[in-house]
Design an enzyme around this catalytic site. Sequence first.
Site, PDB file in Angstrom:
ATOM      1  N   LYS A   1       0.854  -1.189   0.000  1.00 22.23           N
ATOM      2  CA  LYS A   1       0.000   0.000   0.000  1.00 22.23           C
ATOM      3  C   LYS A   1       0.889   1.238   0.000  1.00 22.23           C
ATOM      4  O   LYS A   1       1.768   1.397   0.858  1.00 22.23           O
ATOM      5  CB  LYS A   1      -0.851  -0.006   1.267  1.00 22.23           C
ATOM      6  CG  LYS A   1      -2.329   0.095   1.006  1.00 22.23           C
ATOM      7  CD  LYS A   1      -3.093  -0.040   2.299  1.00 22.23           C
ATOM      8  CE  LYS A   1      -4.535   0.332   2.100  1.00 22.23           C
ATOM      9  NZ  LYS A   1      -5.279   0.281   3.361  1.00 22.23           N
TER      10      LYS A   1
HETATM   11  O1  G3P Z   1      -7.869   0.884   5.213  1.00 22.59           O
HETATM   12  C1  G3P Z   1      -8.271   2.051   4.637  1.00 22.59           C
HETATM   13  C2  G3P Z   1      -9.663   2.503   4.986  1.00 22.59           C
HETATM   14  O2  G3P Z   1     -10.566   1.484   4.722  1.00 22.59           O
HETATM   15  C3  G3P Z   1      -9.818   3.124   6.345  1.00 22.59           C
HETATM   16  O3  G3P Z   1     -11.136   3.259   6.746  1.00 22.59           O
HETATM   17  O4  G3P Z   1     -12.860   3.733   8.466  1.00 22.59           O
HETATM   18  O5  G3P Z   1     -10.485   4.415   8.888  1.00 22.59           O
HETATM   19  O6  G3P Z   1     -11.882   5.601   7.204  1.00 22.59           O
HETATM   20  P1  G3P Z   1     -11.603   4.323   7.881  1.00 22.59           P
END
Ligand code: G3P
Length: 218
Positions: free
Chosen positions: A83
């Site tokens: 990533k």
């Molecule tokens: O892993 C990346 C993303 O899915 C993070 O999600 O809920 O922290 O905005 P969030």
Amino acid sequence: MKIFLDTANLEEIKKGVEWGIVDGVTTNPTLVAKEGADFKQRVKEICDLVKGPVSAEVIALDYEGMVKEARELASISEYVVVKIPMTPDGIKAVKTLSREGIKTNVTLVFSPAQAILAAKAGATYVSPFVGRMDDISNDGMRMLSEIVEIYNNYGFETEIIAASIRHPMHVIEAALMGVDIVTMPFEVLEKMFKHPMTDIGIERFLSDWKKYLEKVKK
Ligand code: G3P
């Protein structure tokens, strides 16, 4: 549509894999920090469980640092996807890594313009963050649908991972627009099973069956 779990928790991943519906996993520094485990060891454990794409994020922000970390992460398992954050150095690193056959996932994408750059650099995956757009009163789903349309227009091979998913409606809307992958917290996957009519139906079948057994016993 492929389902990825957005977690670094082994118990959650085990459950999802046992259900037979999890195709991959995405992690980020926040999710790994929450677990408190050794990063590389945890990535290896997740790969062994999932046997599918597992995203692990670089911490460096400069081109050389990102490429170095990416090579190290990719050596952990054939399933590792590196990533990389959406920055000029990140895009340059994606181009280098794609030439080396290392799989990449461009993360922290919040606009169709950024998604175009990720595809042009040869990213394996791109991760538009839907929920975090909604959080700042922007339309996350609209951004996602524009990316889907643009990628279809040009036949870009980069797969779209709808990320930052907060509830089952996000999953449904992403599926309706034909997104390749949705990565979701375990809690959202659990919620997808639920329907009150299913519970009521099971209860009714069981009580009718009980009545039937009592009747045939007589
Ligand atoms: O892993 C990346 C993303 O899915 C993070 O999600 O809920 O922290 O905005 P969030």
